[in-house]
Scaffold this active site. Structure first.
Site, PDB file in Angstrom:
ATOM      1  CB  SER A  79      -0.920   0.020   1.224  1.00 20.18           C
ATOM      2  OG  SER A  79      -1.698   1.205   1.227  1.00 20.18           O
ATOM      3  CE  LYS A 112      -2.808  -2.786  -0.137  1.00 22.12           C
ATOM      4  NZ  LYS A 112      -3.752  -2.696  -1.230  1.00 22.12           N
ATOM      5  CG  HIS A 170      -4.656  -0.940   4.087  1.00 26.59           C
ATOM      6  ND1 HIS A 170      -4.932  -0.532   2.784  1.00 26.59           N
ATOM      7  CD2 HIS A 170      -3.834  -0.003   4.597  1.00 26.59           C
ATOM      8  CE1 HIS A 170      -4.309   0.599   2.540  1.00 26.59           C
ATOM      9  NE2 HIS A 170      -3.628   0.948   3.619  1.00 26.59           N
ATOM     10  CG  ASN A 171      -7.109  -2.014  -0.163  1.00 27.29           C
ATOM     11  OD1 ASN A 171      -6.085  -1.709   0.451  1.00 27.29           O
ATOM     12  ND2 ASN A 171      -7.097  -2.272  -1.449  1.00 27.29           N
ATOM     13  CD  GLU A 174      -7.364   3.025   0.172  1.00 26.70           C
ATOM     14  OE1 GLU A 174      -7.698   3.185  -1.014  1.00 26.70           O
ATOM     15  OE2 GLU A 174      -6.348   2.377   0.510  1.00 26.70           O
TER      16      GLU A 174
END
Length: 482
Positions: free
Chosen positions: A129, A184, A187-188, A191
């Site tokens: 990222s 990940k 995380h997205n 986001e």
């Protein structure tokens, strides 16, 4: 001929910048791209005179690498990754390492790890990222897969990744098989939530407060000096002041959002795990709703709804909005970490939750000062069930709650849609409510489907059925708990 330390396949924006990053840290990098003219242009351009070995075939790439070979694949997620693995595996020796640095779906990484290991090689699914700038200057990296691969990729990964203030690398081993890509994915999802919250704050300022883009830019820049200090707040301030031909650029952009699927994956996984990921799911749905631009234009003409302008103390309202944004942001991370915990149990991963916060402290899109508080919470109690049960977050949320409610009420009165803010508040009220109305819901389910229920005056795990109408029998239906 000197051998390269690592090979990289895929010279699109992220791959090219990662290659430049690796070389700048002293590593010799062999590069190959399916369209070999990209290799030649790269070697004649940015890579000229540097420690790169250009390759025009997979065989040439593999022959140019030190053993065990380390091959970083930066290709489009999905079928392209499987095709590339199938092409490379017959050419590799035992112990060689394939690394997938794309946004692959974690079940694919679980499958690929097993497949590659069955052929005697090692596999790493690494979330990366930070976008183009992060890839070049230091991304956040979330590797998982074959544990035996970590000692071989660690020196490179921890050299090229972002560092926090004390020099700690924003990269550490996450866990087996799909753990890295799962982290990940979450995380997205976070986001998505962060971006939607910022956009909702922007709309309230623009439509209810009547603020100009320059005024809003100043507000976000000021907020970036508070607990909200983060990459996304920082770039929002930049975006709102950017001009083209004297006009504010963002005001010329169509309000129709795109997405690549990682937020949707996060929400679907949350449903599978029975985790109420309400804020992130609302952020995904908000993008879906934005995509219905033509329908929204027709509906707006039919209903003629007017925004009620705000007439109170704007400075005080902006401070309430800042606090509400922080509270909602905390909920987003609390929900994301709850999903990490549930998936770790399902998949047998031993995730380091404080370490994940550290990985997200620098380089990545959601990097923020606030993540330090999450790391402190999990350092203090690694078994913490939910962030809201931590002393710091409990005290903080109690202080933010009045402002949060004011903003939610203001949005409703003004006719401003704020689904992420309001869903976060609803989840908070539900999570902190000792008695929810699910007792009535269970009665309804038992009435029409004999699905049974538990009682307050009986031990947990003992189920009952009532013949509500006098016409039913004693037979009960099976049930499951999310």
């Amino acid at each position: 001929m000197k051998k390269a330390d690592i090979g990289l396949i895929g010279l699109a924006v992220m791959g090219e910048n990662l290659a430049m990053n690796m070389e700048s840290k002293g590593f010799t990098v062999a590069v190959w791209n399916r369209s070999t003219d990209k290799v030649d242009r790269f070697l004649e351009g940015r890579a000229a005179g540097r420690r790169f070995i250009g390759c025009h075939s997979p065989e040439e790439l593999i022959d140019s690498l030190k053993k065990p070979r380390r091959i970083f694949m930066m290709v489009k997620a999905g079928a392209a990754v499987d095709a590339l693995i199938a092409q490379l595996l017959p050419l590799l020796d035992e112990g060689d390492i394939l690394i997938d640095g794309g946004n692959s779906h974690y079940p694919d990484t679980i499958r690929r790890t097993a497949e590659v290991e069955s052929r005697g090689c090692l596999f790493v699914g690494c979330g990366v990222s930070g976008g183009e700038e992060g890839a070049l200057k230091g991304p956040s990296m979330m590797p998982g897969g074959s544990p035996a691969a970590w000692e071989h990729v660690r020196p490179i990964f921890q050299s090229i990744c972002a560092k926090v203030e004390d020099g700690s690398p924003c990269c550490d081993w996450v866990g087996e098989n799909g753990a890295g890509h799962f982290v990940k994915m979450v995380h997205n999802g976070i986001e998505y939530g962060d971006m939607q919250l910022i956009c909702e704050a922007y709309q309230l300022m623009r439509d209810a407060f009547g603020m100009t883009s320059e005024e809003m830019s100043e507000v976000f820049a000021a907020w970036n000096k508070t607990e909200l200090d983060s990459y996304l707040i920082e770039i929002t301030a930049d975006i709102l002041r950017h001009r083209e031909n004297g006009e504010i650029t963002v005001e010329k952009i169509l309000d129709r959002a795109g997405q690549k699927g990682t937020g949707k994956w996060t929400s679907i996984t949350a449903l599978d795990e029975g985790v109420p990921l309400t804020l992130i799911s609302e952020a995904v749905f908000a993008r879906c709703l934005s995509a219905q631009k033509d329908e929204r234009v027709r509906a707006a003409a039919l209903y003629g709804r007017e925004i009620v302008p705000f007439e109170g103390d704007r400075a005080a309202a902006l401070e309430c909005l800042r606090k509400a944004l922080y509270a909602s942001k905390i909920v987003s991370y609390a929900q994301g970490y709850a999903l990490l915990r549930a998936a770790a149990k399902t998949n047998g991963w031993n995730l380091n939750y404080g370490g994940i916060a550290l990985m997200w402290r620098g380089g990545c899109i959601i990097r923020s000062v606030f993540l330090g508080k999450i790391k402190e919470a999990f350092d203090k109690d690694p078994a913490l069930e939910n962030l809201l049960l931590d002393e710091y977050f409990c005290e903080t949320m109690n202080g933010l709650l009045p402002a949060w409610r004011e903003v939610a009420a203001l949005a409703v009165r003004s006719g401003i849609p704020m689904p992420a803010f309001s869903s976060a508040l609803s989840w908070f009220d539900g999570y902190t409510c000792e008695n929810l109305p699910a007792n009535l819901l269970q009665a309804q389910r038992d009435y029409f489907g004999a699905h049974t229920y538990e009682r307050l005056d009986a031990p947990r795990g003992e189920f009952f059925h009532t013949n509500w109408t006098g016409r039913g029998g004693d037979t009960a239906s099976g049930s499951y708990n999310a």
